[in-house]
Enzyme design. Structure first.
Site, short mmCIF file in Angstrom:
data_model
loop_
_atom_site.label_atom_id
_atom_site.label_comp_id
_atom_site.label_asym_id
_atom_site.label_seq_id
_atom_site.Cartn_x
_atom_site.Cartn_y
_atom_site.Cartn_z
N LYS A 78 19.68 24.36 -41.15
CA LYS A 78 19.96 24.44 -42.38
C LYS A 78 21.10 23.53 -42.72
O LYS A 78 21.68 22.48 -41.05
CB LYS A 78 22.31 25.77 -42.31
CG LYS A 78 22.74 26.11 -43.55
CD LYS A 78 23.44 27.38 -43.38
CE LYS A 78 24.97 27.28 -43.83
NZ LYS A 78 25.82 28.82 -44.11
N SER A 153 25.97 31.98 -46.98
CA SER A 153 25.43 30.96 -48.07
C SER A 153 24.02 30.40 -47.12
O SER A 153 23.61 29.48 -47.50
CB SER A 153 26.15 29.89 -46.89
OG SER A 153 26.60 29.67 -45.84
N SER A 177 27.48 34.93 -43.84
CA SER A 177 26.45 34.12 -44.45
C SER A 177 24.92 33.56 -43.55
O SER A 177 24.62 33.44 -44.40
CB SER A 177 27.13 32.52 -44.59
OG SER A 177 27.87 31.83 -44.71
N1 GLN Z 1 30.10 34.72 -48.84
C1 GLN Z 1 31.19 34.14 -48.02
C2 GLN Z 1 32.54 33.13 -48.00
O1 GLN Z 1 32.07 32.75 -49.25
C3 GLN Z 1 31.30 34.03 -46.73
C4 GLN Z 1 30.29 32.37 -46.27
C5 GLN Z 1 30.47 32.33 -44.78
O2 GLN Z 1 30.20 32.86 -43.63
N2 GLN Z 1 29.60 31.29 -44.48
O3 GLN Z 1 33.45 32.46 -48.08
#
Ligand code: GLN
Length: 496
Positions: A78, A153, A177
């Site tokens: 990532k 993400s 994420s």
């Molecule tokens: N969807 C969550 C956010 O927007 C989680 C993001 C993450 O785990 N990096 O913050």
């Protein structure tokens, strides 16, 4: 069709010299070349870089030199994890040209274990988002339906595994994420306990919540990479000194007699009925294997999203202050000479141009909640609520070994569907944020499909450092079901 084998099978095959690391790399490169124009899972992918590493491994292997347990198989990274000499941009214009001067500890470990780095996967900018639509560079599509989002993400990380472009993939999980995109794309994704994997070289979003996670086709492949990833790291003071287990050795143990709780709050309003049905079916499957189920109650669940978005945004506002145009990364090209305070104007312009809308929203929310006069009402209150959420979970784990529920309230949504409504996007994180707030491990695994053919994922959460049990339970479930073996048409060749 080497790209359809699991990481475990690839390692076996390479070990037995049935095929070489180069042949494996070629299979994945071919799939990326054929399909990534539709999926956009990768931000950066250089076939010669992949093949050179594979060749080097094959040479080592053929000269009978000892080699590491990842045996020349590819791992996708990532875009938030630093790889020396390569761009690590966090899918942000702010870091578009930032070349990392060092390897993250996890990358060092993977290299030492003779894994091959495959390419950099797309994500929401600075890991803020649930759809990958916040990437400054491209839109990743869901391999099961390219009109839909892959989740976020770590959307690219999940999509590349689902699309047969990578056997193993690294993500990061601050509020879901790894698990939410795993659910949307029909793969298995683990967020380990806070501190289980070193975060040295993981670009910070919210430091008390961030954890590197692993995405793969099944629990066995996750265990395999987790075995190479854990351990205390002197470069990360939050990495745990707790002895890591051998997750492969315990994977096939019995699960009968295990107690799993299903919180009644997880099956309430807002949950898609097909996902609720999948929870019931999974329960039945596990019951047939001797698992005992009880209904539990976690009333604090409904405070999770509000608590998470305050804590995460407050920490992000601090962490992202370093992107000021002076230290590294993007700097505005606007001439600020005429400004009254040139330095301040340079900061202002740089940050206005360098960050996308969602990142700015979080920085503003966090800065506001931390400002004097609002600190007690928002940040401090969120910290207190966080403690109550932790206490409630700890109490639940006195009653049950693990907690089962949905990973997401809905399956993958359409591209653009929630982009203009951040609140509805945030609410989709209801089941995942709690594990980050409490620091506990959680996995999402495939448990079925909707009638329209979209993958459904369920989540198992366990007490801190229960990865062994979580992986063993998921593995047992996967031995008795075949959801995790289903692949989208672009992998099986049914798609043109
Ligand atoms: N969807 C969550 C956010 O927007 C989680 C993001 C993450 O785990 N990096 O913050």
């Amino acid at each position: 069709m080497l790209n359809q084998l699991s990481a475990f099978e690839l390692i076996e095959g390479i070990g037995d010299k049935k095929f070489s690391s180069v042949e494996v790399a070629e299979a994945f490169v071919e799939q990326v070349e054929k399909r990534d124009a539709d999926v956009n899972a990768f931000l950066r992918f250089d076939p010669s870089y992949v093949l050179d590493q594979a060749k080097a491994f094959d040479q080592k292997h053929s000269s009978n030199t000892a080699f590491g347990s990842l045996s020349g198989i590819p791992v996708a990274v990532k875009d938030v994890i630093c790889v020396k000499g390569q761009v690590t941009s966090c899918a942000s214009k702010m870091l578009e040209h930032f070349v990392s001067p060092y390897d993250a500890t996890l990358i060092e470990k993977i290299k030492r274990a003779d894994g091959i780095l495959l390419g950099t996967t797309n994500m929401d900018e600075f890991a803020m988002g649930s759809s990958n639509e916040n990437s400054a560079f491209s839109r990743t599509k869901n391999p099961w339906d390219t009109d839909r989002v892959p989740g976020g993400s770590s959307g690219g990380a999940a999509a590349c595994v689902a699309a047969g472009m990578a056997p193993l993939s690294l993500g990061s999980d601050t509020g879901g994420s790894v698990r939410q995109p795993a659910a949307f794309c029909g793969v298995t994704g683990l967020k380990p306990t806070y501190g289980r994997i070193s975060r040295y070289g993981l670009v910070a979003f919210a430091s008390s919540l961030d954890q590197i996670g692993i995405l793969a086709g099944d629990a066995r492949d996750v265990a395999l990479l987790l075995n190479e990833s854990t351990g205390h790291d002197p470069k990360d003071s939050t990495s745990s000194p707790t002895d890591p287990a051998d997750y492969m050795a315990t994977l096939h143990g019995d699960v009968s007699g295990l107690k799993i709780g299903i919180p009644k709050e997880y099956l309430g309003e807002g949950l898609d009925p097909e996902i609720a049905e999948s929870v019931r079916q999974a329960r039945q499957t596990l019951e047939e294997m001797g698992v005992e189920f009880t209904e539990i109650s976690l009333p604090m669940t409904s405070y999770g999203v509000a608590t998470y978005y305050l804590v995460a945004s407050c920490e992000a506002s601090g962490n992202l202050a370093r992107y000021d145009g002076a230290h590294y990364g993007f700097r505005t090209e606007k001439n600020v000479d005429a400004a009254e305070n040139r330095l301040l104007e340079m900061y202002r312009q740089t940050r206005s141009e360098g960050f996308g809308a969602e990142v700015k929203r979080r920085i503003m929310l966090g800065t506001y909640a931390l400002s004097s006069g609002y600190y007690d009402a928002y940040y401090l209150k969120a910290l207190k609520t966080r403690r109550l959420i932790q206490d409630e979970l700890n109490a639940a784990f006195k009653q049950v070994d693990l907690i089962l529920g949905p990973t997401t309230p809905t399956p993958a949504f359409k591209l653009g569907e929630k982009k203009k409504d951040p609140l509805s996007m945030y609410l989709g994180d209801i089941y995942t944020v709690v594990a980050n707030l409490a620091g506990i491990p959680a996995i999402s695994f495939p448990s079925g499909f909707t009638q329209s053919g979209l993958p459904i994922g369920l989540q198992l959460q366990g007490p801190s450092f229960s990865e062994e049990l979580i992986l063993r339970t998921t593995c047992s479930f996967q031995k008795n079901t075949d959801w995790h073996t289903k692949k989208p048409a672009m992998v099986t060749g049914a798609a043109k």
